[in-house]
Design an enzyme around this catalytic site. Structure first.
Site, PDB file in Angstrom:
ATOM      1  N   ILE A  24     -49.383 -48.393 -62.903  1.00 15.25           N
ATOM      2  CA  ILE A  24     -49.942 -47.833 -64.115  1.00 15.25           C
ATOM      3  C   ILE A  24     -51.381 -47.678 -63.890  1.00 15.25           C
ATOM      4  O   ILE A  24     -52.086 -46.717 -64.461  1.00 15.25           O
ATOM      5  CB  ILE A  24     -49.660 -48.865 -65.296  1.00 15.25           C
ATOM      6  CG1 ILE A  24     -48.208 -48.817 -65.395  1.00 15.25           C
ATOM      7  CG2 ILE A  24     -50.353 -48.666 -66.573  1.00 15.25           C
ATOM      8  CD1 ILE A  24     -47.624 -50.004 -66.213  1.00 15.25           C
ATOM      9  N   ILE A  57     -45.395 -55.276 -59.369  1.00 18.38           N
ATOM     10  CA  ILE A  57     -45.744 -53.925 -58.946  1.00 18.38           C
ATOM     11  C   ILE A  57     -46.229 -52.854 -59.984  1.00 18.38           C
ATOM     12  O   ILE A  57     -46.986 -52.117 -59.765  1.00 18.38           O
ATOM     13  CB  ILE A  57     -44.392 -53.313 -58.276  1.00 18.38           C
ATOM     14  CG1 ILE A  57     -43.936 -53.986 -57.149  1.00 18.38           C
ATOM     15  CG2 ILE A  57     -44.306 -51.885 -57.974  1.00 18.38           C
ATOM     16  CD1 ILE A  57     -42.508 -53.801 -56.774  1.00 18.38           C
ATOM     17  N   CYS A  58     -45.597 -53.269 -61.244  1.00 18.77           N
ATOM     18  CA  CYS A  58     -45.860 -52.064 -62.382  1.00 18.77           C
ATOM     19  C   CYS A  58     -47.317 -51.877 -62.871  1.00 18.77           C
ATOM     20  O   CYS A  58     -47.792 -50.703 -62.996  1.00 18.77           O
ATOM     21  CB  CYS A  58     -44.927 -52.571 -63.555  1.00 18.77           C
ATOM     22  SG  CYS A  58     -43.179 -52.573 -63.294  1.00 18.77           S
ATOM     23  N   PRO A  59     -48.116 -52.788 -62.749  1.00 24.82           N
ATOM     24  CA  PRO A  59     -49.590 -52.815 -63.178  1.00 24.82           C
ATOM     25  C   PRO A  59     -50.221 -52.000 -61.968  1.00 24.82           C
ATOM     26  O   PRO A  59     -51.142 -51.228 -62.365  1.00 24.82           O
ATOM     27  CB  PRO A  59     -50.221 -54.042 -63.447  1.00 24.82           C
ATOM     28  CG  PRO A  59     -49.206 -55.091 -62.616  1.00 24.82           C
ATOM     29  CD  PRO A  59     -47.844 -54.395 -62.738  1.00 24.82           C
TER      30      PRO A  59
END
Length: 184
Positions: A55, A50-52
């Site tokens: 970002i 999920i993080c990328p």
């Protein structure tokens, strides 16, 4: 957890700012972008799923934040070297236009109150602070749910009006303050 009206804590962290040799890292503090609005967002771990997406989306909207005199700062408990490796190997992160802060001692995450109680990583928290460093907006998502970057931009727009803004208000629309003034 810190909330609206609190001051962003003082910090000085290594930021991954580039993939260019000998220009990869920079010390970033709360004074680095003094006088600007700050959009500080945290994510749990590098090299995850999920993080990328979040970002990269903040990266795509960086000009929107710059147009509003705001500096975006990303934050996780990973080291600057892990951030660098991730940026090097993830096509959506190679050209990020904002620093990825390394909070490996968890000092800023702890001061903000955003460490996950079991995992010990940063929650998906977003803070908007005004040019004096006063927190004006906070949102936190569970580890499994990504945030909406367009909503962060909309919230910043509303905060910068310094007026009463109704639900779903968008930049350029009339505020409640202006409606009240017309009615008065």
């Amino acid at each position: 957890m810190l909330t609206v009206g609190d001051k962003l804590p003082n910090f000085k962290l290594k930021g991954t700012v580039s993939l260019e040799k000998n220009k990869e890292f920079q010390d970033i503090s709360n004074d680095t972008y003094k006088g600007k609005w700050t959009v500080l967002f945290a994510w749990p771990k590098d090299f995850t799923f999920i993080c990328p997406t979040e970002i990269a989306e903040f990266g795509k909207h960086n000009k929107d934040f710059q147009d509003r005199d705001a500096q975006v700062l990303g934050l996780s408990t990973d080291s600057e070297f892990v951030h660098h490796a991730w940026r090097t190997h993830h096509p959506d992160l190679k050209n990020l236009p904002f620093p990825m802060l390394a909070d490996i001692k968890r000092e800023l995450s702890s001061a903000l109150g955003i460490l996950h109680k079991e995992e010990g990583v940063a929650l998906r928290a977003t803070f908007i602070a005004d040019p004096e460093g006063i927190i004006r907006h906070v949102s936190v998502n569970d580890l499994s749910v990504g945030r909406n970057v367009k909503e962060t931009v909309r919230t910043l727009d509303a905060l910068q009006t310094d007026e009463l803004c109704p639900c779903n208000w968008q930049k350029g629309e009339e505020t409640l303050t202006s409606k009240l003034q017309k009615a008065g």
